[in-house]
Write a protein that holds these residues in place. Sequence first.
Motif, short mmCIF file in Angstrom:
data_model
loop_
_atom_site.label_atom_id
_atom_site.label_comp_id
_atom_site.label_asym_id
_atom_site.label_seq_id
_atom_site.Cartn_x
_atom_site.Cartn_y
_atom_site.Cartn_z
N ASP A 107 0.82 -1.74 0.47
CA ASP A 107 0.15 0.04 -0.02
C ASP A 107 0.88 1.28 -0.35
N GLY A 108 2.32 0.97 0.07
CA GLY A 108 2.93 2.58 0.01
C GLY A 108 3.46 2.68 1.32
N GLN A 109 2.04 2.64 2.66
CA GLN A 109 2.31 3.57 3.92
C GLN A 109 2.86 2.81 4.38
N GLN A 156 9.17 2.31 -2.32
CA GLN A 156 8.34 2.91 -1.35
C GLN A 156 8.44 3.52 0.00
N LEU A 157 10.03 2.73 0.44
CA LEU A 157 9.91 3.23 2.06
C LEU A 157 10.20 4.37 1.81
N LEU A 158 10.62 4.98 0.73
CA LEU A 158 11.72 5.93 0.68
C LEU A 158 10.62 7.53 0.73
N ARG A 159 9.30 6.92 0.56
CA ARG A 159 8.26 8.13 0.48
C ARG A 159 7.04 7.90 1.21
N ILE A 160 7.02 7.22 2.49
CA ILE A 160 5.90 7.39 3.43
C ILE A 160 5.87 8.60 4.34
N GLY A 161 7.41 9.06 3.88
CA GLY A 161 6.97 10.43 4.84
C GLY A 161 6.87 10.45 6.50
#
Length: 473
Positions: free
Chosen positions: A162-164, A171-176
Amino acid sequence: MAAIREIKVDVAVVGSGPGGQKAAIQAAKLGQQVFLVERELELGGASLNSGTIPSKSLREAILDLTDFRERSFYGKDHPVPAVSIDALNHRLAQVLAAERAVVMRQLRKNGVHWLHGVASFTDPHTLEVTDGEGQLVARIWAKQIILATGSRPRHPAGITFDGQVVVDSTQLLRIGRVPRSLIVIGAGVIGSEYASFFAALGVPVTVVDQRDHMLPHLDSEVGTHLQGALSQMGLRFIGNRRWLTVARVGDMARVEVDDGANPDTHETLEADVVLCAVGREAQVDGLAIERAGLELTPRGYIPVNELFQTAVSHIFAVGDLIGHPTLASTSMEQGRLAARHALHALARPFPEVYPQGIYTIPEISFCGATEEELRDRGVHYEVGRAYYYEIARGQIEGADVGMFKLLFHAETLEILGVHIIGRAATEVVHIGQVAMTFHARLDFFVETIFNYPTYAEGYRIAALNGFNKIPAR
Ligand SMILES: Cc1cc2nc3c(=O)[nH]c(=O)nc-3n(C[C@H](O)[C@H](O)[C@H](O)COP(=O)(O)OP(=O)(O)OC[C@H]3O[C@@H](n4cnc5c(N)ncnc54)[C@H](O)[C@@H]3O)c2cc1C
Protein backbone atom coordinates in the motif's frame (compact mmCIF):
# COMPACT_ATOMS: atom_id res chain seq x y z
CA MET A 1 -2.03 15.67 -31.80
CA ALA A 2 1.73 16.45 -31.81
CA ALA A 3 3.73 15.16 -34.78
CA ILE A 4 5.54 11.87 -34.30
CA ARG A 5 9.31 12.37 -34.41
CA GLU A 6 11.16 10.12 -36.83
CA ILE A 7 14.73 9.68 -35.55
CA LYS A 8 17.58 7.84 -37.20
CA VAL A 9 20.72 7.36 -35.10
CA ASP A 10 23.86 5.27 -34.79
CA VAL A 11 23.14 4.13 -31.24
CA ALA A 12 19.91 4.06 -29.22
CA VAL A 13 20.15 3.42 -25.48
CA VAL A 14 17.11 2.49 -23.39
CA GLY A 15 17.31 3.41 -19.70
CA SER A 16 19.25 6.21 -18.01
CA GLY A 17 20.60 4.34 -14.96
CA PRO A 18 24.35 3.80 -14.53
CA GLY A 19 24.46 1.22 -17.36
CA GLY A 20 22.59 3.34 -19.91
CA GLN A 21 24.37 6.58 -19.02
CA LYS A 22 27.85 5.16 -19.42
CA ALA A 23 26.90 3.29 -22.60
CA ALA A 24 25.49 6.46 -24.15
CA ILE A 25 28.45 8.62 -23.15
CA GLN A 26 30.98 6.07 -24.38
CA ALA A 27 29.21 5.72 -27.73
CA ALA A 28 29.10 9.52 -28.09
CA LYS A 29 32.81 9.74 -27.23
CA LEU A 30 33.44 7.33 -30.08
CA GLY A 31 31.89 9.86 -32.43
CA GLN A 32 28.43 8.30 -32.76
CA GLN A 33 25.07 10.01 -32.78
CA VAL A 34 23.35 8.72 -29.67
CA PHE A 35 19.75 8.87 -28.45
CA LEU A 36 18.76 7.81 -24.96
CA VAL A 37 15.17 7.01 -23.95
CA GLU A 38 14.03 7.16 -20.33
CA ARG A 39 10.59 6.26 -19.02
CA GLU A 40 10.79 8.37 -15.87
CA LEU A 41 10.83 12.17 -15.81
CA GLU A 42 14.04 12.12 -13.79
CA LEU A 43 17.19 10.70 -15.32
CA GLY A 44 19.45 8.41 -13.31
CA GLY A 45 17.55 5.15 -12.99
CA ALA A 46 17.01 3.21 -9.80
CA SER A 47 20.55 4.04 -8.77
CA LEU A 48 19.88 7.75 -8.47
CA ASN A 49 16.17 7.87 -7.78
CA SER A 50 15.28 4.93 -5.56
CA GLY A 51 18.38 2.83 -4.86
CA THR A 52 22.06 3.49 -4.40
CA ILE A 53 22.22 7.25 -3.94
CA PRO A 54 19.08 7.78 -1.80
CA SER A 55 19.88 4.85 0.47
CA LYS A 56 23.49 5.90 0.98
CA SER A 57 22.48 9.52 1.52
CA LEU A 58 19.98 8.39 4.12
CA ARG A 59 22.68 6.33 5.80
CA GLU A 60 25.08 9.27 6.08
CA ALA A 61 22.31 11.55 7.29
CA ILE A 62 21.37 9.06 10.01
CA LEU A 63 24.99 8.62 11.10
CA ASP A 64 25.47 12.37 11.34
CA LEU A 65 22.14 13.40 12.82
CA THR A 66 22.17 10.69 15.50
CA ASP A 67 25.81 11.35 16.46
CA PHE A 68 26.31 7.67 15.75
CA ARG A 69 30.06 8.04 15.39
CA GLU A 70 30.26 9.62 18.84
CA ARG A 71 28.30 6.93 20.61
CA SER A 72 31.12 4.55 21.42
CA PHE A 73 32.75 7.25 23.54
CA TYR A 74 29.64 7.83 25.62
CA GLY A 75 28.37 4.29 26.01
CA LYS A 76 25.45 2.34 24.70
CA ASP A 77 23.01 4.10 27.02
CA HIS A 78 23.73 7.51 25.51
CA PRO A 79 20.28 8.52 24.17
CA VAL A 80 19.80 8.56 20.38
CA PRO A 81 18.80 12.10 19.38
CA ALA A 82 15.34 12.22 17.76
CA VAL A 83 15.63 12.76 14.01
CA SER A 84 12.70 14.04 11.99
CA ILE A 85 11.78 12.84 8.54
CA ASP A 86 12.06 16.46 7.37
CA ALA A 87 15.69 16.61 8.44
CA LEU A 88 16.43 13.36 6.57
CA ASN A 89 14.49 14.40 3.48
CA HIS A 90 16.07 17.85 3.40
CA ARG A 91 19.49 16.31 3.04
CA LEU A 92 18.31 13.65 0.62
CA ALA A 93 16.71 16.24 -1.66
CA GLN A 94 19.93 18.23 -1.88
CA VAL A 95 22.05 15.21 -2.77
CA LEU A 96 19.60 13.99 -5.40
CA ALA A 97 19.28 17.41 -7.01
CA ALA A 98 23.06 17.76 -7.21
CA GLU A 99 23.54 14.28 -8.64
CA ARG A 100 20.78 14.75 -11.21
CA ALA A 101 22.47 17.93 -12.35
CA VAL A 102 25.73 16.02 -12.78
CA VAL A 103 24.03 13.37 -14.93
CA MET A 104 22.39 15.99 -17.16
CA ARG A 105 25.62 17.93 -17.50
CA GLN A 106 27.56 14.83 -18.52
CA LEU A 107 25.00 13.79 -21.12
CA ARG A 108 24.78 17.31 -22.52
CA LYS A 109 28.55 17.79 -22.58
CA ASN A 110 28.93 14.62 -24.59
CA GLY A 111 26.15 15.49 -27.02
CA VAL A 112 23.80 12.69 -25.97
CA HIS A 113 20.16 13.49 -26.80
CA TRP A 114 17.45 12.09 -24.58
CA LEU A 115 13.75 11.63 -24.78
CA HIS A 116 11.16 10.99 -22.08
CA GLY A 117 8.94 7.99 -22.83
CA VAL A 118 8.60 4.23 -22.84
CA ALA A 119 10.61 2.47 -25.54
CA SER A 120 9.40 -0.74 -27.14
CA PHE A 121 10.61 -2.67 -30.15
CA THR A 122 8.64 -2.83 -33.35
CA ASP A 123 11.42 -4.73 -35.13
CA PRO A 124 15.08 -5.49 -34.29
CA HIS A 125 16.28 -2.02 -35.38
CA THR A 126 13.27 0.12 -34.47
CA LEU A 127 11.96 1.39 -31.16
CA GLU A 128 8.67 3.19 -30.67
CA VAL A 129 8.50 5.69 -27.85
CA THR A 130 5.18 6.40 -26.14
CA ASP A 131 4.33 9.04 -23.56
CA GLY A 132 2.56 8.62 -20.20
CA GLU A 133 -0.82 8.30 -21.94
CA GLY A 134 0.44 5.63 -24.29
CA GLN A 135 0.55 8.04 -27.24
CA LEU A 136 3.27 7.42 -29.80
CA VAL A 137 5.73 10.33 -29.68
CA ALA A 138 8.74 9.07 -31.62
CA ARG A 139 10.05 6.25 -33.74
CA ILE A 140 13.79 5.59 -33.48
CA TRP A 141 15.73 3.56 -36.01
CA ALA A 142 19.20 2.68 -34.72
CA LYS A 143 22.14 0.74 -36.11
CA GLN A 144 23.02 -0.47 -32.61
CA ILE A 145 20.78 -0.70 -29.56
CA ILE A 146 21.89 -0.96 -25.93
CA LEU A 147 19.28 -2.01 -23.39
CA ALA A 148 19.75 -0.90 -19.79
CA THR A 149 16.24 -1.00 -18.37
CA GLY A 150 17.30 -2.18 -14.93
CA SER A 151 15.22 -3.87 -12.28
CA ARG A 152 12.43 -3.23 -9.77
CA PRO A 153 11.52 -4.72 -6.39
CA ARG A 154 9.93 -8.16 -6.57
CA HIS A 155 6.38 -8.23 -5.25
CA PRO A 156 5.53 -11.75 -4.10
CA ALA A 157 2.01 -12.96 -4.81
CA GLY A 158 -0.17 -12.65 -1.71
CA ILE A 159 1.25 -9.35 -0.45
CA THR A 160 -0.64 -6.12 -1.10
CA PHE A 161 1.75 -3.18 -1.11
CA ASP A 162 0.00 0.00 0.00
CA GLY A 163 3.05 2.27 -0.10
CA GLN A 164 2.59 3.38 3.53
CA VAL A 165 2.55 0.40 5.88
CA VAL A 166 3.44 -2.51 3.59
CA VAL A 167 6.22 -1.19 1.38
CA ASP A 168 9.04 -2.16 -0.95
CA SER A 169 12.43 -0.43 -0.99
CA THR A 170 11.27 2.24 -3.47
CA GLN A 171 8.13 3.07 -1.49
CA LEU A 172 10.01 3.17 1.82
CA LEU A 173 11.68 6.40 0.71
CA ARG A 174 8.28 8.08 0.35
CA ILE A 175 6.37 7.12 3.49
CA GLY A 176 6.90 10.59 4.91
CA ARG A 177 7.61 9.54 8.48
CA VAL A 178 10.21 7.73 10.56
CA PRO A 179 8.57 4.40 11.41
CA ARG A 180 8.02 3.79 15.11
CA SER A 181 8.95 0.15 14.54
CA LEU A 182 9.97 -1.84 11.47
CA ILE A 183 9.83 -5.42 10.27
CA VAL A 184 12.12 -6.28 7.37
CA ILE A 185 11.40 -9.40 5.38
CA GLY A 186 14.52 -10.55 3.60
CA ALA A 187 18.07 -10.32 4.95
CA GLY A 188 19.77 -9.74 1.60
CA VAL A 189 21.79 -6.59 0.90
CA ILE A 190 18.91 -4.14 0.61
CA GLY A 191 16.97 -5.52 3.59
CA SER A 192 20.05 -5.67 5.80
CA GLU A 193 21.17 -2.15 4.87
CA TYR A 194 17.81 -0.54 5.65
CA ALA A 195 17.40 -2.64 8.80
CA SER A 196 20.72 -1.37 10.14
CA PHE A 197 19.96 2.27 9.20
CA PHE A 198 16.72 2.27 11.15
CA ALA A 199 18.27 0.39 14.06
CA ALA A 200 20.92 3.14 14.22
CA LEU A 201 18.09 5.63 14.32
CA GLY A 202 16.80 3.95 17.47
CA VAL A 203 13.83 2.27 15.75
CA PRO A 204 13.04 -1.25 17.00
CA VAL A 205 13.78 -3.47 13.99
CA THR A 206 13.03 -7.15 13.42
CA VAL A 207 14.47 -8.94 10.40
CA VAL A 208 12.92 -12.20 9.20
CA ASP A 209 14.61 -14.55 6.76
CA GLN A 210 14.27 -18.17 5.77
CA ARG A 211 18.04 -18.59 6.00
CA ASP A 212 19.80 -18.98 9.32
CA HIS A 213 21.82 -15.76 9.13
CA MET A 214 21.84 -12.42 7.40
CA LEU A 215 23.77 -11.90 4.15
CA PRO A 216 24.72 -15.57 3.70
CA HIS A 217 26.99 -14.81 0.73
CA LEU A 218 29.49 -13.10 3.04
CA ASP A 219 32.58 -14.79 4.39
CA SER A 220 30.93 -16.39 7.40
CA GLU A 221 33.30 -14.85 9.94
CA VAL A 222 32.40 -11.41 8.62
CA GLY A 223 28.73 -12.39 8.76
CA THR A 224 29.06 -13.37 12.41
CA HIS A 225 30.78 -10.07 13.14
CA LEU A 226 27.96 -8.17 11.45
CA GLN A 227 25.25 -10.01 13.28
CA GLY A 228 26.97 -9.33 16.61
CA ALA A 229 27.24 -5.62 15.84
CA LEU A 230 23.61 -5.42 14.75
CA SER A 231 22.27 -7.21 17.78
CA GLN A 232 24.26 -4.80 19.98
CA MET A 233 22.32 -2.04 18.24
CA GLY A 234 19.13 -3.77 19.33
CA LEU A 235 18.23 -5.37 15.99
CA ARG A 236 16.39 -8.65 16.32
CA PHE A 237 17.04 -11.29 13.66
CA ILE A 238 14.66 -14.21 13.28
CA GLY A 239 16.29 -16.80 11.03
CA ASN A 240 15.00 -20.08 9.58
CA ARG A 241 11.52 -18.61 9.31
CA ARG A 242 9.25 -18.01 6.35
CA TRP A 243 6.58 -15.36 6.17
CA LEU A 244 3.11 -16.82 5.82
CA THR A 245 1.05 -13.64 5.59
CA VAL A 246 1.95 -9.98 5.36
CA ALA A 247 -0.89 -7.51 5.67
CA ARG A 248 -1.97 -4.12 6.86
CA VAL A 249 -4.37 -4.37 9.78
CA GLY A 250 -5.71 -0.94 10.70
CA ASP A 251 -2.66 1.30 10.78
CA MET A 252 -0.26 -1.52 11.61
CA ALA A 253 1.66 -4.11 9.62
CA ARG A 254 1.05 -7.67 10.71
CA VAL A 255 3.37 -10.49 9.65
CA GLU A 256 2.77 -14.10 10.42
CA VAL A 257 5.86 -16.30 10.29
CA ASP A 258 6.24 -20.02 10.67
CA ASP A 259 8.45 -21.57 13.31
CA GLY A 260 11.37 -23.28 11.58
CA ALA A 261 11.66 -25.92 14.32
CA ASN A 262 7.95 -26.50 14.68
CA PRO A 263 6.05 -25.85 11.44
CA ASP A 264 2.67 -26.01 13.18
CA THR A 265 3.48 -23.03 15.37
CA HIS A 266 3.18 -19.54 13.98
CA GLU A 267 4.46 -16.30 15.40
CA THR A 268 2.74 -12.99 14.75
CA LEU A 269 4.82 -9.85 14.52
CA GLU A 270 3.45 -6.32 14.42
CA ALA A 271 5.11 -3.06 13.51
CA ASP A 272 4.40 0.39 12.18
CA VAL A 273 5.90 -0.55 8.79
CA VAL A 274 6.96 -3.74 7.05
CA LEU A 275 9.62 -3.56 4.35
CA CYS A 276 9.54 -6.48 1.93
CA ALA A 277 13.01 -6.81 0.47
CA VAL A 278 12.76 -10.20 -1.17
CA GLY A 279 14.78 -9.58 -4.32
CA ARG A 280 14.46 -7.64 -7.54
CA GLU A 281 13.39 -8.61 -11.03
CA ALA A 282 14.50 -7.40 -14.45
CA GLN A 283 12.35 -4.68 -16.00
CA VAL A 284 11.41 -5.87 -19.47
CA ASP A 285 7.68 -5.23 -19.57
CA GLY A 286 6.78 -2.76 -22.26
CA LEU A 287 9.96 -3.42 -24.24
CA ALA A 288 8.31 -6.07 -26.48
CA ILE A 289 11.63 -7.90 -26.79
CA GLU A 290 9.99 -10.70 -28.78
CA ARG A 291 9.62 -8.29 -31.73
CA ALA A 292 13.41 -7.93 -31.70
CA GLY A 293 13.86 -11.69 -31.63
CA LEU A 294 15.00 -11.77 -27.99
CA GLU A 295 14.03 -14.18 -25.23
CA LEU A 296 14.55 -14.19 -21.47
CA THR A 297 16.48 -16.70 -19.38
CA PRO A 298 14.33 -18.88 -17.10
CA ARG A 299 15.10 -16.40 -14.28
CA GLY A 300 13.78 -13.49 -16.34
CA TYR A 301 17.02 -11.84 -17.46
CA ILE A 302 18.27 -11.01 -20.95
CA PRO A 303 21.03 -13.47 -21.84
CA VAL A 304 24.28 -11.93 -23.14
CA ASN A 305 27.75 -13.17 -24.05
CA GLU A 306 30.99 -11.81 -22.55
CA LEU A 307 30.74 -8.81 -24.90
CA PHE A 308 27.27 -7.99 -23.48
CA GLN A 309 25.85 -8.87 -26.87
CA THR A 310 22.42 -10.53 -26.98
CA ALA A 311 21.31 -13.27 -29.36
CA VAL A 312 20.67 -10.48 -31.90
CA SER A 313 24.13 -9.23 -32.83
CA HIS A 314 23.44 -5.45 -32.90
CA ILE A 315 21.50 -5.45 -29.61
CA PHE A 316 23.45 -5.31 -26.35
CA ALA A 317 22.20 -5.46 -22.77
CA VAL A 318 23.81 -4.38 -19.49
CA GLY A 319 23.16 -3.79 -15.81
CA ASP A 320 20.46 -5.31 -13.64
CA LEU A 321 18.68 -6.47 -16.78
CA ILE A 322 21.28 -9.20 -17.30
CA GLY A 323 21.40 -10.37 -13.67
CA HIS A 324 24.31 -10.86 -11.29
CA PRO A 325 26.05 -8.84 -9.87
CA THR A 326 23.33 -6.15 -10.16
CA LEU A 327 25.37 -3.27 -8.82
CA ALA A 328 25.58 0.32 -9.96
CA SER A 329 29.37 0.00 -9.97
CA THR A 330 29.41 -2.99 -12.32
CA SER A 331 26.52 -1.73 -14.46
CA MET A 332 28.52 1.41 -15.34
CA GLU A 333 31.45 -0.60 -16.59
CA GLN A 334 29.22 -3.04 -18.45
CA GLY A 335 27.62 -0.05 -20.20
CA ARG A 336 30.97 1.39 -21.23
CA LEU A 337 32.23 -1.98 -22.43
CA ALA A 338 29.03 -2.79 -24.32
CA ALA A 339 29.27 0.46 -26.26
CA ARG A 340 32.91 -0.23 -27.10
CA HIS A 341 32.10 -3.76 -28.25
CA ALA A 342 29.10 -2.56 -30.26
CA LEU A 343 31.31 -0.04 -32.04
CA HIS A 344 34.28 -2.40 -32.47
CA ALA A 345 36.54 -0.25 -30.30
CA LEU A 346 39.36 -1.87 -28.35
CA ALA A 347 37.98 -3.21 -25.05
CA ARG A 348 39.34 -5.34 -22.25
CA PRO A 349 37.18 -8.10 -20.76
CA PHE A 350 35.06 -7.29 -17.72
CA PRO A 351 37.43 -7.41 -14.71
CA GLU A 352 37.66 -10.65 -12.77
CA VAL A 353 38.44 -8.87 -9.52
CA TYR A 354 35.98 -6.24 -8.35
CA PRO A 355 34.73 -5.26 -4.90
CA GLN A 356 31.28 -5.41 -3.43
CA GLY A 357 30.24 -2.82 -0.90
CA ILE A 358 27.47 -3.41 1.60
CA TYR A 359 26.54 -0.26 3.45
CA THR A 360 25.11 -1.80 6.57
CA ILE A 361 26.13 -0.13 9.82
CA PRO A 362 28.92 -1.25 10.19
CA GLU A 363 29.78 -1.35 6.51
CA ILE A 364 31.33 -4.30 4.73
CA SER A 365 33.36 -4.69 1.60
CA PHE A 366 35.20 -7.56 0.02
CA CYS A 367 36.77 -8.86 -3.13
CA GLY A 368 38.04 -12.28 -4.10
CA ALA A 369 37.28 -15.59 -2.45
CA THR A 370 35.69 -16.24 0.93
CA GLU A 371 37.31 -18.64 3.36
CA GLU A 372 34.50 -21.15 2.71
CA GLU A 373 35.16 -21.03 -1.05
CA LEU A 374 38.89 -21.64 -0.58
CA ARG A 375 38.18 -24.54 1.76
CA ASP A 376 35.71 -26.07 -0.71
CA ARG A 377 38.24 -25.74 -3.53
CA GLY A 378 40.91 -27.42 -1.41
CA VAL A 379 43.24 -24.41 -1.62
CA HIS A 380 46.11 -24.38 0.90
CA TYR A 381 45.41 -20.96 2.41
CA GLU A 382 46.18 -19.00 5.54
CA VAL A 383 44.46 -16.03 7.19
CA GLY A 384 45.78 -12.74 8.53
CA ARG A 385 43.48 -10.61 10.70
CA ALA A 386 43.53 -7.14 12.17
CA TYR A 387 40.77 -6.01 14.51
CA TYR A 388 39.71 -2.39 14.54
CA TYR A 389 40.60 -2.02 18.22
CA GLU A 390 44.22 -2.69 17.16
CA ILE A 391 44.12 0.13 14.60
CA ALA A 392 44.93 3.54 16.09
CA ARG A 393 42.62 5.33 13.67
CA GLY A 394 39.76 3.15 14.87
CA GLN A 395 40.38 4.14 18.48
CA ILE A 396 40.66 7.82 17.62
CA GLU A 397 37.36 7.79 15.76
CA GLY A 398 35.55 5.52 18.19
CA ALA A 399 35.28 2.80 15.54
CA ASP A 400 36.19 -0.18 17.65
CA VAL A 401 33.93 -2.67 15.83
CA GLY A 402 35.51 -4.17 12.77
CA MET A 403 38.03 -6.48 11.21
CA PHE A 404 40.36 -6.86 8.26
CA LYS A 405 40.69 -10.41 7.02
CA LEU A 406 43.26 -11.27 4.38
CA LEU A 407 43.16 -14.72 2.80
CA PHE A 408 46.38 -15.74 1.09
CA HIS A 409 47.96 -18.82 -0.45
CA ALA A 410 50.01 -20.52 2.25
CA GLU A 411 52.89 -21.31 -0.13
CA THR A 412 52.94 -18.59 -2.81
CA LEU A 413 51.57 -15.94 -0.37
CA GLU A 414 49.37 -14.52 -3.16
CA ILE A 415 46.39 -12.58 -1.79
CA LEU A 416 43.23 -14.52 -2.61
CA GLY A 417 40.57 -12.60 -0.73
CA VAL A 418 40.13 -9.35 1.16
CA HIS A 419 37.22 -8.95 3.58
CA ILE A 420 36.69 -5.86 5.68
CA ILE A 421 33.93 -4.98 8.10
CA GLY A 422 33.99 -1.66 9.88
CA ARG A 423 34.24 2.04 9.20
CA ALA A 424 35.67 3.00 5.79
CA ALA A 425 35.56 -0.62 4.59
CA THR A 426 34.06 0.36 1.24
CA GLU A 427 36.93 2.81 0.66
CA VAL A 428 39.95 0.86 1.87
CA VAL A 429 38.92 -2.34 0.09
CA HIS A 430 40.27 -0.82 -3.13
CA ILE A 431 43.83 -1.16 -1.86
CA GLY A 432 43.29 -4.89 -1.61
CA GLN A 433 41.52 -4.92 -4.95
CA VAL A 434 44.48 -3.29 -6.70
CA ALA A 435 46.87 -5.65 -4.95
CA MET A 436 44.83 -8.65 -6.09
CA THR A 437 44.57 -7.33 -9.64
CA PHE A 438 48.38 -7.32 -9.78
CA HIS A 439 48.62 -10.70 -8.03
CA ALA A 440 50.41 -9.16 -5.05
CA ARG A 441 51.75 -11.35 -2.26
CA LEU A 442 51.24 -10.85 1.44
CA ASP A 443 54.77 -9.46 1.90
CA PHE A 444 53.79 -6.44 -0.19
CA PHE A 445 51.68 -5.25 2.73
CA VAL A 446 54.36 -6.08 5.28
CA GLU A 447 56.99 -4.08 3.40
CA THR A 448 54.77 -1.12 2.56
CA ILE A 449 54.62 2.03 4.68
CA PHE A 450 51.07 3.23 5.29
CA ASN A 451 50.07 6.64 6.58
CA TYR A 452 49.59 6.49 10.33
CA PRO A 453 47.04 6.61 11.82
CA THR A 454 44.76 5.34 9.05
CA TYR A 455 42.31 2.51 8.56
CA ALA A 456 44.45 1.35 5.63
CA GLU A 457 47.11 0.43 8.15
CA GLY A 458 44.85 -2.53 8.92
CA TYR A 459 46.33 -4.23 5.84
CA ARG A 460 49.78 -4.15 7.34
CA ILE A 461 48.64 -5.37 10.75
CA ALA A 462 46.64 -8.21 9.14
CA ALA A 463 49.57 -9.10 6.88
CA LEU A 464 51.96 -9.26 9.83
CA ASN A 465 49.46 -11.45 11.66
CA GLY A 466 49.24 -13.75 8.62
CA PHE A 467 53.01 -13.81 8.22
CA ASN A 468 53.39 -15.08 11.77
CA LYS A 469 51.36 -18.16 10.87
CA ILE A 470 53.61 -19.48 8.12
CA PRO A 471 57.03 -21.09 8.52
CA ALA A 472 59.86 -18.53 8.69
CA ARG A 473 61.38 -17.83 5.30
C1 LIG B 1 17.96 0.21 -2.20
C2 LIG B 1 19.08 -0.07 -3.18
C3 LIG B 1 20.38 0.19 -2.82
C4 LIG B 1 21.42 -0.06 -3.69
N1 LIG B 1 22.70 0.22 -3.30
C5 LIG B 1 23.72 0.02 -4.15
C6 LIG B 1 25.05 0.36 -3.77
O1 LIG B 1 25.29 0.83 -2.65
N2 LIG B 1 26.05 0.17 -4.66
C7 LIG B 1 25.82 -0.33 -5.91
O2 LIG B 1 26.77 -0.48 -6.69
N3 LIG B 1 24.56 -0.67 -6.30
C8 LIG B 1 23.52 -0.51 -5.45
N4 LIG B 1 22.24 -0.83 -5.83
C9 LIG B 1 22.02 -1.44 -7.14
C10 LIG B 1 21.96 -0.39 -8.26
O3 LIG B 1 21.05 0.63 -7.96
C11 LIG B 1 21.59 -1.07 -9.55
O4 LIG B 1 22.45 -2.16 -9.76
C12 LIG B 1 21.71 -0.11 -10.73
O5 LIG B 1 20.82 0.97 -10.58
C13 LIG B 1 21.42 -0.83 -12.04
O6 LIG B 1 21.64 0.07 -13.08
P1 LIG B 1 20.94 -0.13 -14.49
O7 LIG B 1 21.54 0.90 -15.39
O8 LIG B 1 20.99 -1.53 -14.89
O9 LIG B 1 19.38 0.17 -14.26
P2 LIG B 1 18.53 1.19 -13.42
O10 LIG B 1 19.34 2.05 -12.55
O11 LIG B 1 17.47 0.37 -12.79
O12 LIG B 1 17.89 2.12 -14.54
C14 LIG B 1 17.05 1.61 -15.51
C15 LIG B 1 16.26 2.74 -16.13
O13 LIG B 1 15.58 2.24 -17.28
C16 LIG B 1 14.31 2.87 -17.36
N5 LIG B 1 13.43 2.04 -18.20
C17 LIG B 1 12.98 0.79 -17.93
N6 LIG B 1 12.23 0.34 -18.95
C18 LIG B 1 12.20 1.32 -19.87
C19 LIG B 1 11.60 1.45 -21.14
N7 LIG B 1 10.89 0.46 -21.69
N8 LIG B 1 11.76 2.61 -21.81
C20 LIG B 1 12.48 3.63 -21.28
N9 LIG B 1 13.08 3.56 -20.08
C21 LIG B 1 12.95 2.42 -19.40
C22 LIG B 1 13.88 2.95 -15.91
O14 LIG B 1 12.88 3.93 -15.74
C23 LIG B 1 15.18 3.29 -15.21
O15 LIG B 1 15.33 4.69 -15.08
C24 LIG B 1 21.16 -0.58 -4.98
C25 LIG B 1 19.84 -0.84 -5.37
C26 LIG B 1 18.81 -0.58 -4.48
C27 LIG B 1 17.39 -0.84 -4.93
